[in-house]
Design a protein around this motif. Structure first.
Motif, mmCIF file in Angstrom:
data_model
loop_
_atom_site.group_PDB
_atom_site.id
_atom_site.type_symbol
_atom_site.label_atom_id
_atom_site.label_comp_id
_atom_site.label_asym_id
_atom_site.label_seq_id
_atom_site.Cartn_x
_atom_site.Cartn_y
_atom_site.Cartn_z
ATOM 1 N N GLU A 220 9.790 1.174 0.994
ATOM 2 C CA GLU A 220 8.841 0.208 1.527
ATOM 3 C C GLU A 220 9.157 -1.221 1.084
ATOM 4 O O GLU A 220 8.975 -2.158 1.864
ATOM 5 C CB GLU A 220 7.412 0.576 1.126
ATOM 6 N N ASP A 221 9.607 -1.413 -0.169
ATOM 7 C CA ASP A 221 9.885 -2.788 -0.609
ATOM 8 C C ASP A 221 11.115 -3.349 0.098
ATOM 9 O O ASP A 221 11.218 -4.557 0.333
ATOM 10 C CB ASP A 221 10.023 -2.884 -2.124
ATOM 11 N N ARG B 205 11.984 -2.496 3.315
ATOM 12 C CA ARG B 205 11.488 -2.824 4.651
ATOM 13 C C ARG B 205 10.637 -4.094 4.610
ATOM 14 O O ARG B 205 10.797 -4.986 5.446
ATOM 15 C CB ARG B 205 10.666 -1.663 5.214
ATOM 16 N N GLY B 206 9.739 -4.177 3.638
ATOM 17 C CA GLY B 206 8.867 -5.347 3.542
ATOM 18 C C GLY B 206 9.638 -6.634 3.294
ATOM 19 O O GLY B 206 9.328 -7.679 3.865
ATOM 20 N N TYR C 173 4.470 0.293 11.591
ATOM 21 C CA TYR C 173 3.135 -0.284 11.409
ATOM 22 C C TYR C 173 2.439 -0.552 12.746
ATOM 23 O O TYR C 173 1.377 -1.179 12.780
ATOM 24 C CB TYR C 173 3.245 -1.599 10.624
#
Length: 318
Positions: free
Chosen positions: A35-36, A38-39, A100
């Motif tokens: 996730e980090d 992708r973010g 998302y």
């Protein structure tokens, strides 16, 4: 492959992901990613994309005021290229948003609400033809230094987009340099125009690369991009590269740099310079720069006026 990943523990997926990056493999949009990662990519690429679009606006203002037809055609072509870069990058960011259930329209709304930032330099005024030239020469020059640092980015779609963008940015920098050289060889008034532009833009050029990291590599936000091999150099290393490339060029034209402390230290092999006011980045991040609201309002109006085009091109559900 995806079935096996679903059965793996999170830490095993991360270990495998890191191993792929270290092996030089490219991560694609449909691959598993932490996730980090992708973010970080969404924040970086969406800001880059929207900065390309917002960055066309200071030069767009000079299209009707360019001194000759050739200059007008040149800057029009540059503006067109920058808008194309923005569209390409927002498409790359859009793929990352799919988990998302977000789309490009969400990015634009984030821009209008202030959640999506654009580069500090594009909040500034372009008051003269000298500014238009300097944006191409030094601002695009700074962008090339930042972007070429990511040509080997671990995320494949971004790396491939950057190869095309950087090739065109080289022409943009040459376009700006040609304007500056013409002014530098002109009248005293024209030479002063360039010096005024250097004085006005210098601090913004230092802010362009972001603040230096106060922590060890891997512990600060900017170093997440290094951890995941999205880029290879820190903010300060990029700023030092900018000095090495452009300080002598500026001085060779007979201009001065508005920093009496600027010098190259042979012992440390680094440039010593006066730190900019880093607080200005926070002000600009709140969209309180010299031209922040005017540029945002122009983008809002354009987005609303062209709504019918997006609706006409949208897939029809039958």
């Amino acid at each position: 492959m995806n079935v096996l990943l679903n059965d793996m523990a999170e830490h095993e997926k991360l270990d495998q992901f890191i191993a792929r990056i270290k092996a030089g493999e490219k991560i694609e949009a449909d691959d598993w990613m932490p996730e980090d990662y992708r973010g970080t990519l969404i924040k970086l690429i969406s800001m880059h994309g929207i900065s390309e679009i917002m960055g066309a606006l200071p030069e767009k203002e000079w299209v009707p005021k360019a001194p000759t037809l050739n200059r007008k055609l040149g800057i029009m072509a540059k503006v067109q290229d920058e808008m194309g870069h923005g569209q390409l990058l927002l498409r790359v960011a859009e793929d990352l948003l799919k988990p998302y259930n977000k789309k490009r329209d969400d990015l634009m709304q984030d821009l209008f609400t202030g959640d999506l930032k654009f580069h500090n330099v594009f909040h500034m005024e372009s008051k003269s033809w000298g500014d238009a030239g300097l944006i191409g020469w030094l601002v695009d020059g700074a962008a090339i230094i930042s972007q070429t640092n990511m040509l080997g980015a671990s995320y494949g779609p971004y790396a491939r987009a950057l190869h095309r963008i950087c090739a065109e940015e080289v022409f943009h920098a040459q376009h700006g340099e040609a304007i500056i050289m013409a002014l530098a060889e002109g009248t005293e008034e024209q030479r002063k125009m360039v010096q005024d532009s250097i004085d006005y833009w210098w601090e913004s050029l230092l802010l362009f690369f972001g603040p230096p990291s106060k922590n060890e590599v891997g512990s600060s936000k900017q170093d997440v991009t290094i951890k995941y091999r999205i880029r290879t150099s820190t903010n300060e290393e990029l700023r030092q590269a900018f000095f090495s490339k452009y300080v002598k060029r500026i001085l060779s034209l007979g201009y001065t740099i508005p920093d009496e402390t600027l010098r190259f230290d042979k012992d440390t092999e680094t440039w010593i310079y006066q730190q900019p006011d880093w607080g200005k980045l926070k002000i600009i991040a709140r969209n309180e720069g010299p031209r922040s609201q005017q540029r945002l309002n122009l983008r809002r109006i354009s987005y609303e006026n062209n709504k019918w085009v997006r609706e006409a091109l949208a897939p029809k559900v039958i």
